[in-house]
Design an enzyme around this catalytic site. Structure first.
Site, mmCIF file in Angstrom:
data_model
loop_
_atom_site.group_PDB
_atom_site.id
_atom_site.type_symbol
_atom_site.label_atom_id
_atom_site.label_comp_id
_atom_site.label_asym_id
_atom_site.label_seq_id
_atom_site.Cartn_x
_atom_site.Cartn_y
_atom_site.Cartn_z
ATOM 1 N N CYS A 64 0.685 -0.838 -0.265
ATOM 2 C CA CYS A 64 0.060 -0.136 0.011
ATOM 3 C C CYS A 64 1.087 1.441 0.245
ATOM 4 O O CYS A 64 0.000 1.811 -0.293
ATOM 5 C CB CYS A 64 -1.080 -0.037 1.155
ATOM 6 S SG CYS A 64 -2.090 -1.069 1.142
ATOM 7 N N SER A 106 -14.796 8.768 1.210
ATOM 8 C CA SER A 106 -13.531 7.834 1.549
ATOM 9 C C SER A 106 -13.721 6.600 2.710
ATOM 10 O O SER A 106 -13.078 6.155 2.754
ATOM 11 C CB SER A 106 -12.534 8.957 2.124
ATOM 12 O OG SER A 106 -12.388 10.079 1.515
ATOM 13 N N ASP A 107 -14.729 5.984 2.096
ATOM 14 C CA ASP A 107 -15.147 4.738 2.354
ATOM 15 C C ASP A 107 -14.966 3.466 2.593
ATOM 16 O O ASP A 107 -13.390 4.234 1.139
ATOM 17 C CB ASP A 107 -16.702 4.605 2.275
ATOM 18 C CG ASP A 107 -17.272 3.856 3.995
ATOM 19 O OD1 ASP A 107 -16.238 2.889 4.574
ATOM 20 O OD2 ASP A 107 -18.066 4.316 4.308
ATOM 21 N N ASP A 133 -8.401 -4.471 -4.948
ATOM 22 C CA ASP A 133 -7.194 -3.733 -4.774
ATOM 23 C C ASP A 133 -5.781 -4.231 -5.161
ATOM 24 O O ASP A 133 -5.792 -5.447 -4.706
ATOM 25 C CB ASP A 133 -7.361 -3.551 -3.048
ATOM 26 C CG ASP A 133 -6.246 -2.380 -2.417
ATOM 27 O OD1 ASP A 133 -4.977 -2.152 -3.450
ATOM 28 O OD2 ASP A 133 -6.444 -2.048 -1.823
ATOM 29 N N GLY A 150 -10.311 -13.657 -13.443
ATOM 30 C CA GLY A 150 -9.676 -12.576 -13.638
ATOM 31 C C GLY A 150 -9.180 -12.176 -14.950
ATOM 32 O O GLY A 150 -9.771 -12.712 -16.053
ATOM 33 N N HIS A 151 -7.532 -11.689 -14.723
ATOM 34 C CA HIS A 151 -7.648 -10.679 -15.915
ATOM 35 C C HIS A 151 -6.226 -10.090 -15.688
ATOM 36 O O HIS A 151 -5.337 -9.939 -14.886
ATOM 37 C CB HIS A 151 -8.410 -9.260 -16.451
ATOM 38 C CG HIS A 151 -7.820 -8.340 -17.676
ATOM 39 N ND1 HIS A 151 -7.674 -8.665 -18.747
ATOM 40 C CD2 HIS A 151 -6.839 -7.653 -17.714
ATOM 41 C CE1 HIS A 151 -6.913 -8.204 -19.331
ATOM 42 N NE2 HIS A 151 -7.229 -7.286 -19.435
#
Length: 342
Positions: free
Chosen positions: A14, A45-46, A64, A134-135
């Site tokens: 992060c 900003s949740d 994410d 997915g990708h």
């Protein structure tokens, strides 16, 4: 054949996120969506979006992904997945499906990618979800994460900005993963510090969220790239302030030593620049300031709840085996948003 090591990006986990200043400026230019069924959007900003499908059902959506912050690709996959899944738990939701998001160099050993995906899939399975596809794209650097869909009752959402005066603030994991991972990249982190960081980052917030559902929760978020203090300011908005007891903050014990050696991240400094004017530090060490600004990867939940519920929840959280504590209290609005006392 010896496995090719992951080539790290400039910032892993992060810490690779855009800073809160830049992000807020960009998002302010996007028109707000007017839809009565969009219960939680990006305005506050949740942690995830919540969209109402029926009177008793809403979906929780999030995604994410980021570059590696550890050397082991399997552990990296676990951490990245746990981090992505966390947003659903921060809303009080239940994970249902996940999709892989992969950026990977074509010249790198595919066994590395296999280990990343294996680690991620195991965390999705532990969450009780289904990995549905997915990708992937070819990229110069490794990046991995998930797009996650969960479900929740529309009246049982853990929003991040509904604190009440008198609430205690409960933190469910230790701080300092960004500092420790930085020290580790430089070959200076101890085995014990890195082991605790990995244990924390790979731990699903599912279990803490399940405990919180037993009690009255007024506000909840997970502490990730914007660090403890930025996420706390987002929770308090302009309605309340908070008093934080620095001596109660759970953190990885070696962090002050690493701060003294300036094993810091650019992300932590961006967090400081964003909210420093809103923070009053009283008899607080520089090391503790940096720990509170430090960008976390797959961090714990920060929960605002009545004192009696907080005390009971803390006793249950301790059984999960990670450092956790009640770290402060929500107060009436003061000149500064957060007062940190050493």
């Amino acid at each position: 054949m010896e496995q090719e090591p992951i080539v790290f990006c400039k910032g892993g986990g992060c810490t690779a996120k855009l800073g809160p200043d830049v992000l807020s400026r960009v998002l302010s230019q996007i028109p707000k969506v007017e839809d009565p069924n969009l219960l939680i959007g990006y305005e506050n900003s949740d942690d995830a979006a919540v969209y109402k499908l029926a009177e008793d059902l809403a979906i929780v959506q999030t995604l994410d992904f980021f570059p590696p912050m550890v050397d082991d690709p399997y552990i990296f996959g676990q951490i990245a997945a746990a981090n992505a899944l966390s947003d659903v738990y921060a809303m009080g939701g239940e994970v249902k499906t996940a999709l892989n998001i992969v950026c990977f160099p074509e010249t790198m050993d595919l066994n590395v990618l296999g280990q990343i995906l294996l680690g991620g899939s195991e965390k999705v399975r532990e969450a009780g979800g289904v990995l549905a596809g997915g990708h992937s794209i070819a990229d110069a650097d490794v990046k991995y994460g998930l797009s996650v869909t969960g479900v929740i009752h529309p009246e049982k959402i853990f929003a991040n900005n509904r604190c009440e005066e008198g609430d205690v603030l409960l933190l469910t994991k230790p701080l300092g993963t960004g500092i420790v991972c930085t020290a580790n990249r430089l070959g200076e982190a101890s085995k014990s510090a890195m082991a605790l960081a990995v244990k924390s980052m790979t731990a699903l917030n599912k279990y803490a969220s399940e405990i919180m559902k037993k009690y009255q929760v007024h506000g909840c978020t997970d502490v990730t790239g914007f660090g403890f203090l930025v996420h706390l300011c987002e929770m308090l908005t302009d309605q309340y302030s908070a008093c934080i007891d620095a001596s109660a903050i759970p953190y990885i014990p070696e962090c002050p030593e690493y701060v003294e050696e300036f094993y810091l991240t650019a992300a932590g400094q961006r967090n400081r620049n964003h909210v420093e004017s809103q923070i009053a530090f009283v008899d607080c060490s520089f090391a503790m300031e940096e720990i509170l600004f430090d960008a976390q990867t797959s961090g714990g939940l920060l929960v605002s709840m009545p004192p009696e519920d907080g005390a009971a929840a803390l006793e249950e959280l301790k059984k999960l085996g990670l450092p956790c504590n009640i770290v402060g209290q929500v107060t009436a609005r003061k000149e500064k948003t957060v007062i940190v006392r050493g």
